[in-house]
Write an enzyme that holds these catalytic residues in place. Sequence first.
Site, PDB file in Angstrom:
ATOM      1  N   HIS A 171      36.693  38.889 -63.275  1.00 38.61           N
ATOM      2  CA  HIS A 171      35.880  38.821 -62.187  1.00 38.61           C
ATOM      3  C   HIS A 171      35.309  40.161 -61.588  1.00 38.61           C
ATOM      4  O   HIS A 171      35.123  40.319 -60.418  1.00 38.61           O
ATOM      5  CB  HIS A 171      37.195  38.247 -61.083  1.00 38.61           C
ATOM      6  CG  HIS A 171      37.276  36.815 -61.310  1.00 38.61           C
ATOM      7  ND1 HIS A 171      38.076  36.375 -62.274  1.00 38.61           N
ATOM      8  CD2 HIS A 171      37.203  35.909 -60.408  1.00 38.61           C
ATOM      9  CE1 HIS A 171      38.466  35.386 -62.307  1.00 38.61           C
ATOM     10  NE2 HIS A 171      37.859  35.030 -61.147  1.00 38.61           N
ATOM     11  N   GLY A 222      31.690  35.751 -65.542  1.00 38.46           N
ATOM     12  CA  GLY A 222      32.729  34.587 -65.659  1.00 38.46           C
ATOM     13  C   GLY A 222      32.850  33.713 -64.617  1.00 38.46           C
ATOM     14  O   GLY A 222      32.776  32.511 -64.438  1.00 38.46           O
ATOM     15  N   HIS A 223      32.982  34.412 -63.318  1.00 43.16           N
ATOM     16  CA  HIS A 223      32.944  33.773 -61.818  1.00 43.16           C
ATOM     17  C   HIS A 223      31.483  34.198 -61.222  1.00 43.16           C
ATOM     18  O   HIS A 223      31.336  35.321 -60.826  1.00 43.16           O
ATOM     19  CB  HIS A 223      34.015  34.270 -61.114  1.00 43.16           C
ATOM     20  CG  HIS A 223      34.192  33.137 -59.936  1.00 43.16           C
ATOM     21  ND1 HIS A 223      33.234  32.868 -58.928  1.00 43.16           N
ATOM     22  CD2 HIS A 223      35.455  32.607 -59.558  1.00 43.16           C
ATOM     23  CE1 HIS A 223      33.707  31.979 -57.971  1.00 43.16           C
ATOM     24  NE2 HIS A 223      34.898  31.817 -58.306  1.00 43.16           N
ATOM     25  N   GLU A 355      40.116  23.065 -61.076  1.00 42.66           N
ATOM     26  CA  GLU A 355      39.440  23.215 -59.661  1.00 42.66           C
ATOM     27  C   GLU A 355      38.148  22.633 -60.004  1.00 42.66           C
ATOM     28  O   GLU A 355      37.171  23.286 -59.442  1.00 42.66           O
ATOM     29  CB  GLU A 355      39.556  24.401 -59.071  1.00 42.66           C
ATOM     30  CG  GLU A 355      41.065  25.036 -58.883  1.00 42.66           C
ATOM     31  CD  GLU A 355      41.087  26.277 -58.518  1.00 42.66           C
ATOM     32  OE1 GLU A 355      40.226  27.261 -58.579  1.00 42.66           O
ATOM     33  OE2 GLU A 355      42.243  26.555 -57.777  1.00 42.66           O
ATOM     34  N   GLU A 371      37.782  21.688 -52.628  1.00 40.71           N
ATOM     35  CA  GLU A 371      38.339  23.056 -52.337  1.00 40.71           C
ATOM     36  C   GLU A 371      37.357  23.604 -51.224  1.00 40.71           C
ATOM     37  O   GLU A 371      36.125  23.254 -51.215  1.00 40.71           O
ATOM     38  CB  GLU A 371      38.318  24.150 -53.369  1.00 40.71           C
ATOM     39  CG  GLU A 371      38.715  25.547 -52.937  1.00 40.71           C
ATOM     40  CD  GLU A 371      38.607  26.585 -54.159  1.00 40.71           C
ATOM     41  OE1 GLU A 371      38.398  27.760 -54.129  1.00 40.71           O
ATOM     42  OE2 GLU A 371      38.693  26.012 -55.312  1.00 40.71           O
ATOM     43  N   CYS A 452      40.599  33.154 -51.225  1.00 38.14           N
ATOM     44  CA  CYS A 452      39.353  33.028 -51.280  1.00 38.14           C
ATOM     45  C   CYS A 452      38.715  32.242 -50.080  1.00 38.14           C
ATOM     46  O   CYS A 452      37.687  32.579 -49.340  1.00 38.14           O
ATOM     47  CB  CYS A 452      38.564  32.383 -52.468  1.00 38.14           C
ATOM     48  SG  CYS A 452      39.614  30.745 -53.126  1.00 38.14           S
TER      49      CYS A 452
END
Length: 739
Positions: A171, A222-223, A355, A371, A452
């Site tokens: 991240h 990656g994110h 998720e 989410e 988050c």
Amino acid sequence: MVATHSKPLPFKDVTVDDAFWGAEQELVRTQVLPFQWRALNDQVPGASPSYCMHNFKAAAAQNQRANDAKAGGKAYTPPTYTDRGFNVLPDDPAHPDADKFYGFVFQDTDFSKWIEAVGYSLAHHPDAELEATADGAIDIVCAAQQPNGYLDTYYILNGMDRHFTNLKDHHELYCMGHLIEGAVSYYQGTGKAELLHAAERFADYVASVFGTDPGKLHGYPGHEIAEMALVRLAEATGKRRYLDLASYFVHQRGTSPLYFEAEDHARSEHDGTPFVANDNWPKPYAYYQAHEPVADQREAVGHAVRAGYLYSGVADVVRLTGDKKLNEAIHAIWRNIVDRKLYITGGVGGTAVGESFSYDYDLPNDLAYSETCAAIALVFFARRMLELEPKGEYGDVMELALYNTALAGMALDGKSFFYVNPLEVRPETSRNHDVRFEHVKDVRQKWFGCACCPPNIARLVESVQEYAHTLSDDGTTLFTHLYIGGDTTFEVGSASVRLAMTSELPWSGKARASVHIDGSQVDRAAMALAFRLPSWAGNAGDVANTVSASGEKSGDITREIRDGYLYLSGTWREGDSVTFDFPMPVNMVAANPKVSEDAGKVAFMRGPIVYCAEEHDNGDQLHRLHVDAGKVGANAENVTVRTFDFHAGAQGIDAKGTGEVEPVTRSMVRLEVPAWRDDDTETTDKTQDSSTGSVATVRSPLYSRWQPAKRKPVTATLIPYFAWANRGENEMRVFLDIR
């Protein structure tokens, strides 16, 4: 006038003065931001610690030790990388080591999202104390930055020698993206550039490391979020190199050979561990949307938040570069989401496994992940699709996600939050520790170690004005996508125009827009005002007939309906007005027959609001509650719409105060729906012992011969979905059985 691409106005030029969103922003400003600052500093009793500011202070102290050593002519040895895991907690929570990193690898973003919300807030509501707190926090964050511009406390504290070796999971570029978003907001809200310069330095360092040139890393986040953040940085600073970096990340993603696969091989070799092949569905690395080039993707797959952020960034790149292949991909992905993977509440992400988006039409109600951050990401995506082309569907979806799943993520007192937003809840799943439902909470939590969602809600609510309007690139058309009361100021030629909006949404379809022109220069402006015709109000042509502009009577203004918008074009004068009286019928909605979870069920909507039944109003065992189709009517004409005061307030369900909601009263609308209940009196059978003649009474067996249900007429009371779980732990359902 034919509008081209559009973009939001500077958020300082758009204010919110609206009963609904004004209350939400006041809640964030007065309750959420102070609460979250305490959470970032681990000062909320009963809440999971953040360690966010702890980590920045530790990194700043380490930098100071390095500087002191150099000043004293001494050698300084930085830490050598030690992998401490994805989520690191202290051995003694009461006494964390002041020099060590704790929390998730992305913990820095707790600050970045908080400072972003603060920037939006300060733009319209100056607060010397809040600004001083924010400035102090920024000083700490900037003191943690490395001389080369790198700024991620996980690697600064654990060892920089292995930074950028686990892009897939660690991240760093995600942290950069959120830092940029927060820095731009704070700069635009306050004019202070310290954090903006830190963000630029981080982005410049990343640009020096990544790319297709020999010797550079060919990787990507990656994110995702860096893509959309870099575009925002490019537009805020006017520096093209940040758009180029965003475009590189988008185009490089998923190309062959797969970077994440090569990275996994290299890390396994370095660590001396066996390589484990990635087995994501439907292809390796699809969880990261890195299974194939983005331009070739046609289906929304993988982690729903990552996906929504990526698609937002891709749409930004398309708008600024005109890339045709990416444009085709992003439109196909939009269709896949809206036609096959979208909850009626505006939520996305049907499965807790990863998720993630599930397969087409798999939209479970009780096991939904949905989410909060994913709904917020969908709001981002929808607005950027609106910037590409003004189509009513994008505004409809943006509004749906905003008023329902995004808002449901926060209690009405602003002090507890949902990470997951199911459409059906039975408290016995949590009371009995059912591991199948361990991701589903029936009351909101004070905070999350992986926090988050709470600051994401804060930054969205405080910036909601950015989603209400966009201005065409040629400056001749102002689009109204959301009917939020407030003022919007923009320039048309030599005229300064202010559009003042009053609105009774979401409870009434009445609104009014008035045009004000700087009379010292000119008293008229040639422009188009384009207003979204909400699909919930009915057919676009019929809905347009409920809109009238004063300039139409003189012939100065003409109208045209195009792609779900009413364009009112011509010469606008000081004091001209537009009035709206949108129909707001109750809509009884059925899902596509392929959604097996919702077969034989309906949900109710009125305006942009989705409704649900709670045990608090309807009793328990909501599965016994059935909508009476015959009495409701084909057009739900017999559903009663009633304004009422919703009284929030609940006691905590444990010693930590989980689920506690402070007393709050909000005016809302509820629906009263003709329904019936199965007779819930447990039946008994009498049996006679043939040998003794005694009679015994036995409760009804688990299974028995079918008999018609005994029906009891009732009225089902439905409340807005975003308000559920504000009155204590109880059952909830969005989709109700219909007979």
